[in-house]
Design an enzyme around this catalytic site. Sequence first.
Site, PDB file in Angstrom:
ATOM      1  N   LEU A 143     -23.588  69.604  52.636  1.00  0.00           N
ATOM      2  CA  LEU A 143     -24.753  68.283  52.829  1.00  0.00           C
ATOM      3  C   LEU A 143     -24.206  68.296  55.051  1.00  0.00           C
ATOM      4  O   LEU A 143     -25.285  67.769  55.386  1.00  0.00           O
ATOM      5  CB  LEU A 143     -23.973  67.343  52.563  1.00  0.00           C
ATOM      6  N   TYR A 144     -22.676  68.712  54.990  1.00  0.00           N
ATOM      7  CA  TYR A 144     -22.257  68.251  56.645  1.00  0.00           C
ATOM      8  C   TYR A 144     -21.807  69.224  57.433  1.00  0.00           C
ATOM      9  O   TYR A 144     -21.292  70.236  56.911  1.00  0.00           O
ATOM     10  CB  TYR A 144     -21.864  66.679  56.374  1.00  0.00           C
ATOM     11  N   VAL A 145     -22.042  69.216  58.810  1.00  0.00           N
ATOM     12  CA  VAL A 145     -22.074  70.105  59.464  1.00  0.00           C
ATOM     13  C   VAL A 145     -20.094  70.248  60.078  1.00  0.00           C
ATOM     14  O   VAL A 145     -19.896  71.098  60.670  1.00  0.00           O
ATOM     15  CB  VAL A 145     -22.818  70.453  60.888  1.00  0.00           C
TER      16      VAL A 145
END
Length: 207
Positions: A143-145
Site C-alpha cells: 500500500l505504501y512507497v
Amino acid sequence: MNRKRNVMRKEPLKDTRSRGLRGSVGPEYWGLLNSDWRLCNRGRYQSPINIDPHNLVFDPLLTQIFIDNKEVWVCIVNTGHDVTFRLENGESITMLGGPFAYTYRIYQIKVHFGSNYAKGSEHSIAEKYFPVEFQFLGYNENLYVNASVAASAPHGLAGLTVFAQIDNSSSPEMENVFDQIRLIPYKGNTTMTSIDLKALLPKTPFS
C-alpha cells in the site's frame, strides 16, 4: 589562573533498556502529570508490553511466517538507546504470513540487551524479561512507497519480536551480530556487515 576545561566524554552503551520506564516514574503515571497524556495510564497498547499467557487465544487459522532467506548489507548504529540495523543500498527483505494480511518490507531491526543476563529485553512475557530482544520492523509495501509514508497510515507498519536466551548452543549468525556490536561501544558509532536475518529466528513450525 586556573581554567576549567570542558571535556566531552563518550558514554558506552551498557544497557539498552529505557531508563525511567519502570517503577513510580513509568508510563502508567504520566497520565497523572498532564491530561493530554491520559492514555498513558488508561491505554493498553503502549510500549513496553507485558504479554500475559493466560490472556492468549489460540488461532487455528494462523499460518507460517515467511521471511526471505538471503544475506543483506546493513548499517549498524549505536543510537545510545538501542542498536539499530538499517538495510542499505536498496536491500530488500520481506515478511508475510502469520497474522499479517499484507507483505511487509523490513527496513530496520532494533536490538535491546542489558548489562546482565537477567534483563535486557524491552518487552516481557508474564513479567519475565529476556537477555536479548530483536525487533524486526517493516512497512506495508502493498500500500505504501516507504516507511515514512506508512508510519502514520492504516496497516502501515508491522513488527515481529524475537526474544533470545543464553545457553551453550552455537549460532554463527548470532555471534556475527554481537561481534559487530562490540565494534560500536559508543553512541553514534557505526559499522557495516552482511547478515542473514532469517537465521536469527528460532526454528519453529511457524517460522
